[in-house]
Design an enzyme around this catalytic site. Structure first.
Site, mmCIF file in Angstrom:
data_model
loop_
_atom_site.group_PDB
_atom_site.id
_atom_site.type_symbol
_atom_site.label_atom_id
_atom_site.label_comp_id
_atom_site.label_asym_id
_atom_site.label_seq_id
_atom_site.Cartn_x
_atom_site.Cartn_y
_atom_site.Cartn_z
ATOM 1 N N HIS A 207 1.280 -0.771 0.045
ATOM 2 C CA HIS A 207 0.026 -0.111 -0.243
ATOM 3 C C HIS A 207 0.950 1.055 0.727
ATOM 4 C CE1 HIS A 207 -3.353 2.506 1.872
ATOM 5 N NE2 HIS A 207 -2.155 2.915 2.219
ATOM 6 N N GLU A 208 1.759 1.289 0.686
ATOM 7 C CA GLU A 208 2.909 2.388 1.175
ATOM 8 C C GLU A 208 4.090 2.429 -0.070
ATOM 9 O OE1 GLU A 208 2.328 4.917 3.258
ATOM 10 O OE2 GLU A 208 0.814 3.097 3.826
ATOM 11 N N HIS B 176 1.963 4.472 -2.582
ATOM 12 C CA HIS B 176 1.757 5.395 -2.759
ATOM 13 C C HIS B 176 3.564 6.372 -3.270
ATOM 14 C CE1 HIS B 176 -1.782 6.122 -0.066
ATOM 15 N NE2 HIS B 176 -0.978 5.626 0.796
ATOM 16 N N ASP C 157 -6.054 8.621 4.031
ATOM 17 C CA ASP C 157 -5.800 8.884 2.543
ATOM 18 C C ASP C 157 -7.215 9.160 1.951
ATOM 19 O OD1 ASP C 157 -2.947 7.331 2.473
ATOM 20 O OD2 ASP C 157 -4.214 5.873 1.899
HETATM 21 ZN ZN ZN Z 1 -2.021 5.091 2.521
#
Ligand code: ZN
Length: 381
Positions: free
Chosen positions: A58-59, A62, A167
């Site tokens: 997930h990171e 980003h 987020d």
């Molecule tokens: Zn996030």
């Protein structure tokens, strides 16, 4: 952040693990170990590790999106309550902020899409006995898949809560930013984030949910810190490079021997010395390096042997914000300031950091004089 160590380096981005992360492994071991014994404990730890792989991906979503949009990525840090991707600077466009914020949850949606066929296949082959209760099932492939599905669903839904700096809150800020400026958008989004965090905190206290309480605190203080950072950023807006350099800095000459300049080097706390040859800047000597050479007993060397060339040369009227940006982009911590052809002085990242209180003070003075609410000079978008 202290007490963290590097786990891996993916696409040039350091993935760091905070040592408190091991608490979550212990948690998994206890939750599955109590009903299912040592085998369950191992299974619980494996699930927690897999969960953190999902959080790391997930990171990375980003981070890689930020990189694609031209922003430097410092590192990814994994904590027990989740992960953070630390960017070298904030996006300068609302659309970039929106894309970077959305890229994280999008990764979890992709993981869900990848898990679903396996779960459907298991269901058809009868390997999925308790579809209704995936919580703490018997250790095995079916439980692991269902648990991961549930965890990724949770990650998507939780991160889309519009509580800045989650987020969803960042996406909200980006949406508001499209109609106003970044400072006002941050103030509004941080206010909404803190209100939601308060509600979450009160709910957590009544239900004795410590994890939720930790998350509420994280959001509350995170929102406050982000608001402060953006306000500081806008505070230096009025300052220029020529306002922030050290006018009383000591300088060296290229022919100076380290031995004779030792007093100056040892007793002065400035990190860098400009090396001047008849008023002309010919290089920069770093105090640490000069000290190291003195320690090695190389007192006979001259400053010219150790100085480095000047990598960044800017005009005194360059906005400080732009200079900070240039230094971050070129990964240099010192710049030389000129007024036309005339050398004025060196400015370091530390000097820029010290300019913040000055800017804040000037701002307060202006506000006190005007007796009005703070307005920012940020351009309207
Ligand atoms: Zn996030």
């Amino acid at each position: 952040m202290g007490l963290s160590f590097r786990l891996a380096r993916i696409a040039g981005i350091d993935l760091k693990l905070h040592i408190t992360f091991f608490l979550i492994l212990v948690f998994g071991a206890v939750v599955w170990g109590m009903p299912f014994g040592p085998e369950g404990a191992l299974f619980g730890m494996l699930l927690m590790a897999l969960l953190f792989v999902c959080v790391a991906l997930h990171e990375l979503g980003h981070a890689l999106m930020a990189r694609v949009l031209g922003l430097p990525v410092r590192e990814i840090l994994l904590l027990p309550i989740g992960g953070v991707a630390l960017l070298g600077r904030s996006p300068s466009k609302a659309s970039h902020e929106l894309l970077i914020a959305a890229a994280g949850p999008a990764v979890n949606v992709a993981i869900i899409a990848a898990l679903l066929p396996a779960i459907v296949a298991l269901a058809f082959t009868g390997g999925l006995p308790n579809l209704g209760a995936p919580g703490i099932g018997e250790p095995g492939l079916a439980t692991a898949l269902l648990w991961l599905l549930q965890a990724n669903l949770f990650l998507v839904i939780f991160n889309l809560i519009p509580a800045f700096p989650l987020d969803g809150g960042r996406m909200l800020r980006a949406a508001i930013w499209m109609f106003t400026d970044t400072v006002r958008a941050t103030r509004i989004a941080a206010g909404i984030g803190q209100a939601l965090a308060l509600a979450m905190g009160v709910f957590a206290l009544f239900t004795f949910d410590l994890m939720l309480l930790a998350v509420a605190l994280f959001i509350f203080f995170g929102a406050g810190a982000e608001r402060g950072a953006v306000q500081l950023q806008s505070a230096i807006k009025g300052l220029r490079a020529g306002d922030a350099f050290n006018r009383h800095a000591l300088t060296l000459r290229p022919g100076d021997r380290l031995g004779s300049a030792a007093d100056l080097i040892v007793t002065s706390y400035q990190p860098d010395f400009a090396v001047l040859d008849e008023g002309r800047l010919v290089g920069i000597a770093n105090r640490e390096e000069l000290l190291a050479a003195l320690t090695r007993g190389e007192a006979g060397l001259t400053v010219a042997d150790l100085m480095r060339r000047v990598e960044l040369r800017v005009e005194a009227d360059m906005p400080l914000e732009e200079l900070a940006q240039r230094m971050s982009d070129q990964n240099t911590r010192v710049a030389a300031i000129y007024a036309g052809e005339e050398y004025r002085g060196l400015i370091s990242v530390e000097d820029i950091a010290r300019a913040y209180p000055l800017a804040a003070m000037r701002r307060r003075e202006t506000v006190a004089q005007a007796g009005l609410e703070l307005t920012t000079e940020a351009p309207r978008r």
